[in-house]
Design an enzyme around this catalytic site. Structure first.
Site, PDB file in Angstrom:
ATOM      1  N   ASN A 139      -2.134  -7.620   1.593  1.00  0.00           N
ATOM      2  CA  ASN A 139      -1.752  -7.460   2.930  1.00  0.00           C
ATOM      3  C   ASN A 139      -2.421  -6.175   3.571  1.00  0.00           C
ATOM      4  OD1 ASN A 139      -0.443  -7.376   5.573  1.00  0.00           O
ATOM      5  ND2 ASN A 139       1.373  -6.651   4.863  1.00  0.00           N
ATOM      6  N   TRP A 140      -3.705  -6.445   4.527  1.00  0.00           N
ATOM      7  CA  TRP A 140      -4.338  -5.420   4.979  1.00  0.00           C
ATOM      8  C   TRP A 140      -3.772  -4.952   6.001  1.00  0.00           C
ATOM      9  CZ3 TRP A 140     -10.111  -7.589   5.057  1.00  0.00           C
ATOM     10  CH2 TRP A 140     -10.547  -7.832   3.610  1.00  0.00           C
ATOM     11  N   LYS A 141      -2.792  -5.312   6.577  1.00  0.00           N
ATOM     12  CA  LYS A 141      -1.993  -4.627   7.762  1.00  0.00           C
ATOM     13  C   LYS A 141      -3.186  -4.598   8.869  1.00  0.00           C
ATOM     14  CE  LYS A 141       1.448  -2.952   4.704  1.00  0.00           C
ATOM     15  NZ  LYS A 141       2.788  -2.127   4.552  1.00  0.00           N
ATOM     16  N   HIS A 199       7.839  -9.823   7.748  1.00  0.00           N
ATOM     17  CA  HIS A 199       7.401  -8.678   7.095  1.00  0.00           C
ATOM     18  C   HIS A 199       8.675  -7.402   7.605  1.00  0.00           C
ATOM     19  CE1 HIS A 199       5.299  -4.969   5.844  1.00  0.00           C
ATOM     20  NE2 HIS A 199       4.717  -5.838   4.868  1.00  0.00           N
ATOM     21  N   SER A 222       4.709  -0.206  -2.521  1.00  0.00           N
ATOM     22  CA  SER A 222       4.215   1.016  -3.203  1.00  0.00           C
ATOM     23  C   SER A 222       3.872   0.634  -4.457  1.00  0.00           C
ATOM     24  CB  SER A 222       5.159   2.052  -3.479  1.00  0.00           C
ATOM     25  OG  SER A 222       5.572   2.732  -1.866  1.00  0.00           O
ATOM     26  N   GLU A 239      10.858  -7.102  -0.237  1.00  0.00           N
ATOM     27  CA  GLU A 239      10.117  -5.727  -0.038  1.00  0.00           C
ATOM     28  C   GLU A 239      11.044  -5.026   1.045  1.00  0.00           C
ATOM     29  OE1 GLU A 239       6.869  -6.131   2.953  1.00  0.00           O
ATOM     30  OE2 GLU A 239       8.988  -7.112   3.927  1.00  0.00           O
ATOM     31  N   GLU A 267       7.892  -4.662   8.492  1.00  0.00           N
ATOM     32  CA  GLU A 267       7.446  -3.830   9.324  1.00  0.00           C
ATOM     33  C   GLU A 267       7.727  -4.575  10.787  1.00  0.00           C
ATOM     34  OE1 GLU A 267       3.527  -2.974   8.037  1.00  0.00           O
ATOM     35  OE2 GLU A 267       4.460  -1.599   6.695  1.00  0.00           O
ATOM     36  N   GLY A 317      -0.051  -3.500  -0.095  1.00  0.00           N
ATOM     37  CA  GLY A 317      -0.364  -2.951   1.193  1.00  0.00           C
ATOM     38  C   GLY A 317      -1.543  -1.955   0.907  1.00  0.00           C
ATOM     39  N   GLY A 341       5.029   1.810   1.947  1.00  0.00           N
ATOM     40  CA  GLY A 341       4.321   3.008   2.374  1.00  0.00           C
ATOM     41  C   GLY A 341       4.917   4.287   1.879  1.00  0.00           C
TER      42      GLY A 341
HETATM   43  P1  PGA Z   1       2.646  -0.565   0.478  1.00  0.00           P
HETATM   44  O1  PGA Z   1       2.863  -1.886   1.323  1.00  0.00           O
HETATM   45  O2  PGA Z   1       2.052  -1.368  -0.922  1.00  0.00           O
HETATM   46  O3  PGA Z   1       1.630   0.062   1.040  1.00  0.00           O
HETATM   47  O4  PGA Z   1       3.726   0.249   0.154  1.00  0.00           O
HETATM   48  C1  PGA Z   1       3.752  -2.770   0.927  1.00  0.00           C
HETATM   49  C2  PGA Z   1       4.327  -3.893   1.821  1.00  0.00           C
HETATM   50  O5  PGA Z   1       3.790  -4.025   2.919  1.00  0.00           O
HETATM   51  O6  PGA Z   1       5.112  -4.554   1.369  1.00  0.00           O
END
Ligand code: PGA
Length: 251
Positions: free
Chosen positions: A8-10, A95, A210, A165, A97, A231, A171
């Site tokens: 997931n490149w966000k 997600h 993470s 998640e 976020e 991520g 993050g």
């Molecule tokens: P991250 O993001 O690996 O940067 O913690 C994970 C996620 O979006 O679930």
């Protein structure tokens, strides 16, 4: 069984030039990762060009979000039909976020149903934003599953991926312990089977938050998961390659 890794490149990287470079590194890493199926979820604006230039078989593409309606006056949104047309076979739904930005269980219900109707595999994300000692997160996750899956026929459960998640591990510095994930995976499996019967056995359960080259093997071995949503470690070609290699070593 192959592990599933969602990259997931966000909202990264900032330019298409860099996206191409990251994709080239991802592709190279995926080619030598025989035990992993990689799903790349780039920013939507990069999807078509990346997917149309890709000739391999090891990588599939996902959109990070899509609207449930087929079309209409929804400024700034992208439909599932447009996602398929641009090369996506999967869509990430709910997600953490996006939930933090206001996406509701009702939104996820509509999106999951619309994705299945379009033959796009939904990657439904669930998880609490924080934990307390009373264990309220279990009820919250169950409600997210109940709502998100309420329009899904039992037969649809094999074409669906659930990612646990929790926002507090995204993050962050540390992932959740594989032991805690194992407990949650059992809970999710039980909930899904209560809701949808035996076909819930076929639903893949992933963990996100993470994950990196150092903790991925332990999570796959002991977390009772089919794969991971990654991520930060997917936004750097070298780190992603190291992560896939760590999976190869346990396979
Ligand atoms: P991250 O993001 O690996 O940067 O913690 C994970 C996620 O979006 O679930």
């Amino acid at each position: 069984m192959k592990s599933l890794v969602v990259a997931n490149w966000k909202m990264n990287p900032p330019s298409f030039k860099e996206a191409k470079r990251l994709f080239a590194a991802t592709k190279k890493a995926a080619e030598s990762a025989k035990h992993t199926t990689v799903i790349v979820a780039p920013p939507a604006i990069f999807l078509r060009e990346l997917s149309s230039a890709y000739r391999g078989k090891r990588i599939s593409f996902a959109l990070q979000n899509a609207h449930s309606e087929a079309g209409g006056a929804y400024t700034g949104e992208i439909s599932l039909a447009q996602a398929t047309d641009a090369g996506a076979a999967y869509v990430v739904i709910g997600h953490a976020e996006r939930r933090a930005a206001g996406e509701t269980n009702e939104d996820t219900r509509k999106k999951v149903a619309a994705a299945l109707a379009m033959k796009i595999t939904p990657i439904l994300c669930v998880g609490e934003s924080s934990r307390n000692h009373e264990g309220a997160h279990f009820a919250l996750v169950k409600e997210q599953l109940r709502a998100g899956l309420s329009d899904v026929e039992p037969s649809g459960m094999k074409n669906l991926v659930v990612v646990y998640e929790p926002l507090w591990t995204i993050g962050a510095e540390k992932a959740m312990s594989p032991r805690d994930m194992h407990e949650m995976a059992i809970f999710i499996r039980k909930s899904v089977m209560e809701l949808k019967g035996g076909t819930g056995m076929n639903t893949k359960i992933l963990y996100g938050g993470s994950i990196n080259e150092s903790n991925v093997a332990d999570m796959l071995r002991n977390g009772d998961v089919h794969g991971l949503l990654v991520g930060r470690a997917s936004e750097d070609g070298e780190k992603f390659s190291a992560l896939l290699q760590a999976i190869e070593h346990i396979a």
